[in-house]
Motif scaffolding. Structure first.
Motif, short mmCIF file in Angstrom:
data_model
loop_
_atom_site.label_atom_id
_atom_site.label_comp_id
_atom_site.label_asym_id
_atom_site.label_seq_id
_atom_site.Cartn_x
_atom_site.Cartn_y
_atom_site.Cartn_z
N ALA A 199 29.18 -14.68 12.57
CA ALA A 199 29.08 -15.26 13.83
C ALA A 199 28.03 -16.35 13.73
N ILE A 200 26.92 -16.07 13.17
CA ILE A 200 25.70 -16.96 13.16
C ILE A 200 26.30 -18.22 12.48
N ALA A 201 26.88 -18.25 11.40
CA ALA A 201 27.25 -19.32 10.63
C ALA A 201 28.28 -20.17 11.42
N LEU A 202 29.34 -19.39 12.04
CA LEU A 202 30.27 -20.18 12.93
C LEU A 202 29.54 -20.84 14.06
N LYS A 203 28.63 -20.28 14.83
CA LYS A 203 28.03 -20.73 15.91
C LYS A 203 27.29 -22.00 15.33
N ASP A 204 26.48 -21.89 14.28
CA ASP A 204 25.82 -23.16 13.88
C ASP A 204 26.63 -24.21 13.34
N ASP A 205 27.73 -23.96 12.85
CA ASP A 205 28.59 -25.07 12.54
C ASP A 205 29.42 -25.75 14.01
N PHE A 206 29.40 -25.03 14.62
CA PHE A 206 29.93 -25.45 16.17
C PHE A 206 28.81 -26.49 16.84
N LEU A 207 27.90 -25.74 16.83
CA LEU A 207 26.66 -26.46 17.77
C LEU A 207 26.33 -27.84 16.85
N ALA A 208 26.25 -27.77 15.55
CA ALA A 208 26.16 -29.08 14.87
C ALA A 208 27.14 -30.00 14.99
N ALA A 209 28.48 -29.45 15.11
CA ALA A 209 29.64 -30.47 15.41
C ALA A 209 29.34 -31.04 16.44
N LYS A 210 29.04 -30.26 17.78
CA LYS A 210 28.87 -30.81 19.05
C LYS A 210 27.96 -31.91 19.22
N GLN A 211 26.76 -31.48 18.51
CA GLN A 211 25.61 -32.46 18.52
C GLN A 211 25.96 -33.79 18.13
#
Length: 292
Positions: A199-211
């Motif tokens: 979950a943490i890895a997925l969330k980090d990737d999502f937030l980075a892509a959104k940024q």
């Protein structure tokens, strides 16, 4: 009540999306559930600090997506949870919020102390916002209570047994029934910690892509808005600039939707993988049981 824009996506992230610490569960770890739709469960250590938090339903996933209370004391964690729940529209200020809680600890004294902490934390959080709240103990139907009694357990204990059985497919009902609360809580904690790594890895990737999307489009949008303001001040036509701005805003929205779609696909793949691993472990264990 409003829903966070990624509601349908977040439920796919993980069945038990969790935020955990690497700290081993203490002998007096206490398992707590809180359901006000969102529903979450968390484990606190002997110092009343949160060492694990799980979402128990889709709204719980939404609530925890940008919230990490691990390492905080239980009262502070509850304050953070209620603040986020209010921000996301899960609390209606015009209606009394009804919250069901459940506390399962090593002994009655520990349970009572933890329950008092939870009730105090919730009362403070709602009083600070001048919001009405009713905190009740979780209620079970008669069938569930009877089923628990057949196994020599209370309904609360039986629910924790079920959580442990899901967490560890190699665990049998007979083994789980014989475990004490500390052992059952540890089964749940270990599973939550494993799931949280995904979950943490997925969330980090999502937030980075959104940024990345924001960094690409927001400067362009701000520049166009400045040009429009200047044109208005100079009494110049703005139709073309406004059309360009609208098109750019739509491009950014589409790009963000693409990021969400990618996350949905990744989340589903990860969830399927976890469920398959779970089923494989259960099948392997069942295969070792002699058939009558």
């Amino acid at each position: 009540m409003k829903k966070f824009m990624f509601a349908s996506m977040l439920f796919l992230v993980l069945t038990l999306a969790a935020c955990t610490s690497k700290t081993e569960a203490e002998p007096t770890s206490t398992y707590i559930t809180m359901d006000m739709n969102p529903a979450v469960s968390f484990i606190i250590d002997e110092e009343d600090n949160v060492i694990l938090i799980n979402a128990l339903n889709e709204d719980g996933e939404i609530l925890l997506f940008n919230l990490n209370v691990v390492g905080h004391g239980v009262e502070q964690a509850l304050e953070m949870i209620i603040e986020e729940a209010g921000n996301l529209g899960f609390i209606d200020p015009e209606v009394e919020t009804v919250i069901e809680i459940e506390v399962i600890g090593k002994d009655v004294a520990i349970e009572n102390a933890a329950r008092a902490k939870v009730e105090t934390g919730l009362s403070k959080a709602f009083e600070a916002r001048e919001l009405p709240v009713q905190v009740n103990q979780r209620a079970y139907d008669e069938d569930f209570i009877a089923e628990a009694q057949q196994k020599g357990l209370t309904a609360r204990e039986y629910r924790l047994v079920q959580q442990a059985l899901y967490a560890n497919p190699e665990l049998t009902m007979d083994e789980a029934v014989e475990m004490d609360t500390t052992e059952l809580v540890e089964q749940v904690r270990e599973h939550g910690q494993k799931v949280s790594e995904y979950a943490i890895a997925l969330k980090d990737d999502f937030l980075a892509a959104k940024q990345e999307v924001f960094e690409e489009y927001l400067p362009q949008i701000e520049a166009l808005e400045a040009q429009i303001e200047e044109a208005v001040a100079n009494e110049e036509p703005t139709e073309e600039l406004e059309a360009e701005l609208e098109a750019l805003q739509q491009e950014m929205k589409d790009a963000l939707n693409d990021v969400v779609s990618d996350l949905v696909e990744q989340a589903k793949a990860i969830r399927d993988l976890i469920e398959q691993e779970h089923q494989d472990r259960r099948s392997q264990f069942e295969d070792r049981i002699p058939r009558p």
